[in-house]
Design an enzyme around this catalytic site. Structure first.
Site, PDB file in Angstrom:
ATOM      1  N   THR A  22       0.839  -1.194   0.000  1.00  0.00           N
ATOM      2  CA  THR A  22       0.000   0.000   0.000  1.00  0.00           C
ATOM      3  C   THR A  22       0.871   1.240   0.000  1.00  0.00           C
ATOM      4  OG1 THR A  22      -1.938   0.947   1.063  1.00  0.00           O
ATOM      5  CG2 THR A  22      -0.157   0.300   2.509  1.00  0.00           C
ATOM      6  N   SER A  39       0.528   6.215  -6.943  1.00  0.00           N
ATOM      7  CA  SER A  39      -0.367   5.227  -7.561  1.00  0.00           C
ATOM      8  C   SER A  39      -0.081   5.053  -9.050  1.00  0.00           C
ATOM      9  CB  SER A  39      -1.832   5.607  -7.342  1.00  0.00           C
ATOM     10  OG  SER A  39      -2.192   6.722  -8.123  1.00  0.00           O
ATOM     11  N   CYS A  81       3.497   2.742  -8.456  1.00  0.00           N
ATOM     12  CA  CYS A  81       3.470   1.509  -7.662  1.00  0.00           C
ATOM     13  C   CYS A  81       2.240   0.674  -8.020  1.00  0.00           C
ATOM     14  CB  CYS A  81       3.458   1.850  -6.171  1.00  0.00           C
ATOM     15  SG  CYS A  81       3.339   0.405  -5.105  1.00  0.00           S
ATOM     16  N   THR A 137      -0.635   0.158  -5.342  1.00  0.00           N
ATOM     17  CA  THR A 137      -1.322   1.349  -4.844  1.00  0.00           C
ATOM     18  C   THR A 137      -2.373   1.769  -5.868  1.00  0.00           C
ATOM     19  OG1 THR A 137       0.683   2.073  -3.696  1.00  0.00           O
ATOM     20  CG2 THR A 137      -0.987   3.744  -4.115  1.00  0.00           C
TER      21      THR A 137
END
EC number: 3.4.25.2
Length: 178
Positions: A2, A159, A162, A165
């Site tokens: 996350t 985001s 990654c 994410t």
């Protein structure tokens, strides 16, 4: 995995995180609430790591806050001690990012309680990307963006980089004395 990011600027402290839960390389859920307001809305906290483990740690941390009347540092240290020494707790795999009006802390399963430099915390797989973006917005560009906007824009950047994410963000804010 996350991304959780906390920024403290302009009289506000904000923690934001994405909502993606994965199992291996598979997305299991896209709207997990990994950031919460706790202890009479005086503390905000976010987690990275195993979801079930983190929820267990949230509960334990809330109990410590109740026991120590909202003292963030003392509660964090006591949780870290328990986490490090208790056989069952030691197996929990998660990190907590917590903040109140005075302090921002990272609590780890190895018993570390870390107060970050520059009041920016980033944990999780996308943490380094979000942290770099937050530093750029807050320090390099010396922006007038609100803390919540810095967190949101930084999470968006993370985001995009990654794979663990997503863009289903939860963002919580409280007043800061700094």
């Amino acid at each position: 995995m996350t991304t959780i990011l906390s920024v403290r600027v302009q009289g506000k402290v904000v923690i934001g995180g994405d909502g993606q839960a994965t199992f291996g390389h598979t997305v299991m859920k896209s709207n997990v609430k990994k950031v919460r307001s706790i202890y009479k809305n005086q503390v905000i906290a976010g987690f990275a790591g195993g979801t079930a483990d983190a929820f267990t740690l949230f509960e334990l941390f809330e109990k410590k806050l109740e026991k120590y009347q909202g003292q963030l540092q003392r509660s964090a240290i006591e949780l870290a001690k328990d986490w490090r020494t208790d056989r069952l707790l030691r197996k929990l795999e998660a990190l907590l990012a917590v903040a109140d009006k005075k302090n921002s802390l990272i609590i780890t399963g190895t018993g570390d309680v870390i107060q970050p430099e520059n009041d920016i915390i980033a944990i999780g797989s996308g943490g380094p990307y979000a942290q770099a973006a937050a530093y750029a917005y807050a320090l390099v560009y010396n922006t007038n963006l609100k803390a919540s906007n810095i967190v949101k824009k930084s999470l968006q950047i993370a985001s995009n980089i990654c794979i663990y994410t997503n863009q289903s963000f939860t963002i919580k804010e409280i007043k800061s004395e700094k």
